[in-house]
Scaffold this motif. Structure first.
Motif, PDB file in Angstrom:
ATOM      1  N   LYS A  41       0.823  -1.208   0.000  1.00  0.00           N
ATOM      2  CA  LYS A  41       0.000   0.000   0.000  1.00  0.00           C
ATOM      3  C   LYS A  41       0.859   1.261   0.000  1.00  0.00           C
ATOM      4  O   LYS A  41       0.463   2.284  -0.510  1.00  0.00           O
ATOM      5  N   GLY A  42       2.045   1.180   0.587  1.00  0.00           N
ATOM      6  CA  GLY A  42       2.934   2.336   0.643  1.00  0.00           C
ATOM      7  C   GLY A  42       3.355   2.837  -0.714  1.00  0.00           C
ATOM      8  O   GLY A  42       3.754   3.988  -0.858  1.00  0.00           O
ATOM      9  N   LEU A  43       3.277   1.970  -1.728  1.00  0.00           N
ATOM     10  CA  LEU A  43       3.714   2.368  -3.058  1.00  0.00           C
ATOM     11  C   LEU A  43       2.657   3.154  -3.820  1.00  0.00           C
ATOM     12  O   LEU A  43       2.839   3.466  -4.986  1.00  0.00           O
ATOM     13  N   LYS A  44       1.563   3.477  -3.162  1.00  0.00           N
ATOM     14  CA  LYS A  44       0.606   4.374  -3.797  1.00  0.00           C
ATOM     15  C   LYS A  44       1.216   5.766  -3.946  1.00  0.00           C
ATOM     16  O   LYS A  44       0.816   6.546  -4.788  1.00  0.00           O
ATOM     17  N   LEU A  45       2.177   6.072  -3.112  1.00  0.00           N
ATOM     18  CA  LEU A  45       2.913   7.323  -3.204  1.00  0.00           C
ATOM     19  C   LEU A  45       4.388   7.014  -3.405  1.00  0.00           C
ATOM     20  O   LEU A  45       4.890   5.999  -2.896  1.00  0.00           O
ATOM     21  N   PRO A  46       5.113   7.865  -4.160  1.00  0.00           N
ATOM     22  CA  PRO A  46       6.522   7.567  -4.443  1.00  0.00           C
ATOM     23  C   PRO A  46       7.430   7.870  -3.260  1.00  0.00           C
ATOM     24  O   PRO A  46       8.329   8.703  -3.328  1.00  0.00           O
ATOM     25  N   LYS A  47       7.205   7.220  -2.124  1.00  0.00           N
ATOM     26  CA  LYS A  47       8.036   7.420  -0.948  1.00  0.00           C
ATOM     27  C   LYS A  47       9.296   6.567  -1.074  1.00  0.00           C
ATOM     28  O   LYS A  47       9.203   5.343  -1.219  1.00  0.00           O
ATOM     29  N   LEU A  48      10.437   7.205  -0.980  1.00  0.00           N
ATOM     30  CA  LEU A  48      11.697   6.509  -1.203  1.00  0.00           C
ATOM     31  C   LEU A  48      11.897   5.376  -0.197  1.00  0.00           C
ATOM     32  O   LEU A  48      12.365   4.290  -0.551  1.00  0.00           O
ATOM     33  N   VAL A  49      11.514   5.609   1.067  1.00  0.00           N
ATOM     34  CA  VAL A  49      11.689   4.581   2.101  1.00  0.00           C
ATOM     35  C   VAL A  49      10.891   3.336   1.749  1.00  0.00           C
ATOM     36  O   VAL A  49      11.394   2.205   1.851  1.00  0.00           O
ATOM     37  N   GLU A  50       9.654   3.530   1.331  1.00  0.00           N
ATOM     38  CA  GLU A  50       8.814   2.387   0.966  1.00  0.00           C
ATOM     39  C   GLU A  50       9.365   1.663  -0.255  1.00  0.00           C
ATOM     40  O   GLU A  50       9.317   0.435  -0.345  1.00  0.00           O
ATOM     41  N   LEU A  51       9.893   2.421  -1.199  1.00  0.00           N
ATOM     42  CA  LEU A  51      10.471   1.810  -2.396  1.00  0.00           C
ATOM     43  C   LEU A  51      11.704   0.981  -2.055  1.00  0.00           C
ATOM     44  O   LEU A  51      11.912  -0.092  -2.616  1.00  0.00           O
ATOM     45  N   VAL A  52      12.519   1.485  -1.138  1.00  0.00           N
ATOM     46  CA  VAL A  52      13.711   0.734  -0.722  1.00  0.00           C
ATOM     47  C   VAL A  52      13.300  -0.570  -0.040  1.00  0.00           C
ATOM     48  O   VAL A  52      13.870  -1.638  -0.307  1.00  0.00           O
ATOM     49  N   ALA A  67      12.088  -5.182 -16.819  1.00  0.00           N
ATOM     50  CA  ALA A  67      11.268  -4.593 -17.884  1.00  0.00           C
ATOM     51  C   ALA A  67      10.346  -3.556 -17.247  1.00  0.00           C
ATOM     52  O   ALA A  67       9.388  -3.919 -16.562  1.00  0.00           O
ATOM     53  N   ASP A  68      10.664  -2.287 -17.447  1.00  0.00           N
ATOM     54  CA  ASP A  68       9.818  -1.216 -16.915  1.00  0.00           C
ATOM     55  C   ASP A  68       8.760  -0.889 -17.951  1.00  0.00           C
ATOM     56  O   ASP A  68       8.999  -0.159 -18.901  1.00  0.00           O
ATOM     57  N   CYS A  69       7.571  -1.432 -17.739  1.00  0.00           N
ATOM     58  CA  CYS A  69       6.457  -1.241 -18.674  1.00  0.00           C
ATOM     59  C   CYS A  69       5.525  -0.122 -18.214  1.00  0.00           C
ATOM     60  O   CYS A  69       4.385  -0.038 -18.684  1.00  0.00           O
ATOM     61  N   HIS A  70       6.005   0.713 -17.320  1.00  0.00           N
ATOM     62  CA  HIS A  70       5.170   1.801 -16.793  1.00  0.00           C
ATOM     63  C   HIS A  70       5.859   3.160 -16.957  1.00  0.00           C
ATOM     64  O   HIS A  70       5.233   4.138 -17.352  1.00  0.00           O
ATOM     65  N   ASP A  71       7.138   3.229 -16.616  1.00  0.00           N
ATOM     66  CA  ASP A  71       7.949   4.443 -16.763  1.00  0.00           C
ATOM     67  C   ASP A  71       7.293   5.659 -16.110  1.00  0.00           C
ATOM     68  O   ASP A  71       7.049   6.682 -16.751  1.00  0.00           O
ATOM     69  N   VAL A  72       7.008   5.526 -14.818  1.00  0.00           N
ATOM     70  CA  VAL A  72       6.529   6.644 -14.005  1.00  0.00           C
ATOM     71  C   VAL A  72       7.501   6.829 -12.849  1.00  0.00           C
ATOM     72  O   VAL A  72       8.483   6.080 -12.729  1.00  0.00           O
ATOM     73  N   ILE A  73       7.281   7.793 -11.994  1.00  0.00           N
ATOM     74  CA  ILE A  73       8.237   8.101 -10.924  1.00  0.00           C
ATOM     75  C   ILE A  73       8.569   6.872 -10.094  1.00  0.00           C
ATOM     76  O   ILE A  73       9.736   6.584  -9.806  1.00  0.00           O
ATOM     77  N   ARG A  74       7.548   6.117  -9.692  1.00  0.00           N
ATOM     78  CA  ARG A  74       7.774   4.943  -8.839  1.00  0.00           C
ATOM     79  C   ARG A  74       8.652   3.909  -9.530  1.00  0.00           C
ATOM     80  O   ARG A  74       9.599   3.388  -8.942  1.00  0.00           O
ATOM     81  N   SER A  75       8.320   3.606 -10.788  1.00  0.00           N
ATOM     82  CA  SER A  75       9.105   2.567 -11.479  1.00  0.00           C
ATOM     83  C   SER A  75      10.512   3.060 -11.809  1.00  0.00           C
ATOM     84  O   SER A  75      11.466   2.284 -11.809  1.00  0.00           O
ATOM     85  N   LYS A  76      10.661   4.354 -12.085  1.00  0.00           N
ATOM     86  CA  LYS A  76      11.989   4.915 -12.345  1.00  0.00           C
ATOM     87  C   LYS A  76      12.879   4.803 -11.110  1.00  0.00           C
ATOM     88  O   LYS A  76      14.053   4.411 -11.201  1.00  0.00           O
ATOM     89  N   LEU A  77      12.326   5.152  -9.952  1.00  0.00           N
ATOM     90  CA  LEU A  77      13.089   5.044  -8.710  1.00  0.00           C
ATOM     91  C   LEU A  77      13.417   3.588  -8.395  1.00  0.00           C
ATOM     92  O   LEU A  77      14.527   3.265  -7.971  1.00  0.00           O
ATOM     93  N   LEU A  78      12.440   2.714  -8.631  1.00  0.00           N
ATOM     94  CA  LEU A  78      12.643   1.300  -8.314  1.00  0.00           C
ATOM     95  C   LEU A  78      13.747   0.702  -9.174  1.00  0.00           C
ATOM     96  O   LEU A  78      14.619  -0.021  -8.673  1.00  0.00           O
ATOM     97  N   ARG A  79      13.743   0.993 -10.466  1.00  0.00           N
ATOM     98  CA  ARG A  79      14.790   0.430 -11.324  1.00  0.00           C
ATOM     99  C   ARG A  79      16.150   1.059 -11.005  1.00  0.00           C
ATOM    100  O   ARG A  79      17.190   0.413 -11.169  1.00  0.00           O
TER     101      ARG A  79
END
Length: 311
Positions: A41-52, A67-79
């Motif tokens: 649920k934390g990934l609804k917002l691009p919070k760096l702590v939750e992404l880590v 394969a980043d098939c979304h290319d939005v802030i969350r997926s960019k940070l995750l990759r």
């Protein structure tokens, strides 16, 4: 994404870890070698702590490619977080510039751009897994009726007013189809149940909106035709090789979101000589005030006529 992953896993010896909300898992239930990694649920917002934290969970899995098939802030940070692993990365080209020129006005470059499913396929092509997604049906249905009474799904809602057919007109469509002895099933989200219940009671037809997504997919797979806005229901039906009649408002199939495998005759469009700003936006958010009644120009009889042509 469903037909793309189906053909990817059929045509190549691969396993897919799909990062997605758990609620969409039923869409992929019939695909072998596809495992859902639920997004927290934390990934609804691009919070760096939750992404880590989520990346730490992902790194416990074994994978060779990203394969980043979304290319939005969350997926960019995750990759970016995962990139030190040395995995080969491929990123979707969403055609943002092309879509901008297609939705601008008065200077509009009006031509069909690449289909979204092909954009997904291109991501895997660039990773070294060329795939073909040309041949429907994509998921074989065992629920299709063998009797003479045709089943028609009606999905009258969409996320934005700009691509919603007037409900009072769609009610006329439902009533006329019901008199023609078709079996009608209504599709919608749980928050749309009340209105669809009133139609269900008035016409003595089935309302599926309170059913689980899993159950709705089973019912969709048995349809002869789905009548949908530019919305998810049309795409879900197309995944089963069901014929889909799409009614378009402020969006347009040239943007690449036409349900896969559906011919042009399965699309009902606004007359662009009357409404030249169409498409006004990619997802139908922009509804010019002078276009607020544009969808009324598509009569119930036009929809009925096209349904009879298709069936």
């Amino acid at each position: 994404m469903v037909p793309v992953l189906k053909f990817l896993t059929q045509q190549h010896h691969v396993k897919v870890l799909l990062v997605a909300p758990e609620v969409v898992a039923p869409l992929f239930k019939e695909l072998k070698n596809v495992k859902i990694i639920p997004i927290s649920k934390g990934l609804k917002l691009p919070k760096l702590v939750e992404l880590v934290r989520f990346s730490n969970k992902l790194q416990k899995e074994s994978f060779d490619y990203i394969a980043d098939c979304h290319d939005v802030i969350r997926s960019k940070l995750l990759r970016l977080i995962l990139s030190p692993r040395g995995n080969k990365v491929a990123i979707i080209d969403k055609g943002r510039k092309e879509k901008k020129t297609l939705t601008s006005y008065p200077k509009k470059d009006f031509y069909p751009i690449k289909a979204t499913f092909q954009r997904y396929a291109d991501v895997f092509n660039s990773l070294g897994f060329p795939i073909s997604v040309e041949i429907p049906p994509f998921i074989t249905s065992t629920n299709r009726s063998q009797n003479d009474k045709k089943k028609i799904g009606i999905a009258p809602f969409s996320q934005h007013a700009g691509k919603s057919y007037p409900l009072e007109l769609m009610q006329h469509v439902v009533g006329k189809l019901n008199k023609k002895n078709f079996e009608i099933l209504l599709f919608g989200a749980p928050n749309e149940t009340k209105l669809l219940d009133s139609w269900s009671q008035k016409f003595n037809i089935i309302n599926t909106s309170s059913c689980s997504l899993d159950k709705q997919l089973d019912l969709i797979s048995g349809l002869d035709l789905m009548v949908s806005m530019d919305s998810a229901n049309g795409h879900m039906a197309a995944n089963y090789g069901v014929k889909v009649l799409t009614i378009w408002g402020m969006t347009h199939p040239f943007l690449g979101f036409k349900p896969i495998g559906q011919p042009d005759k399965h699309q009902i469009l606004l007359d662009r000589t009357v409404y030249p700003k169409v498409p006004t936006s990619v997802f139908g958010k922009k509804l010019p005030i002078e276009y607020k009644n544009a969808m009324h120009s598509i009569s119930p009889d036009m929809i009925i006529y096209r349904i009879n042509q298709i069936l």
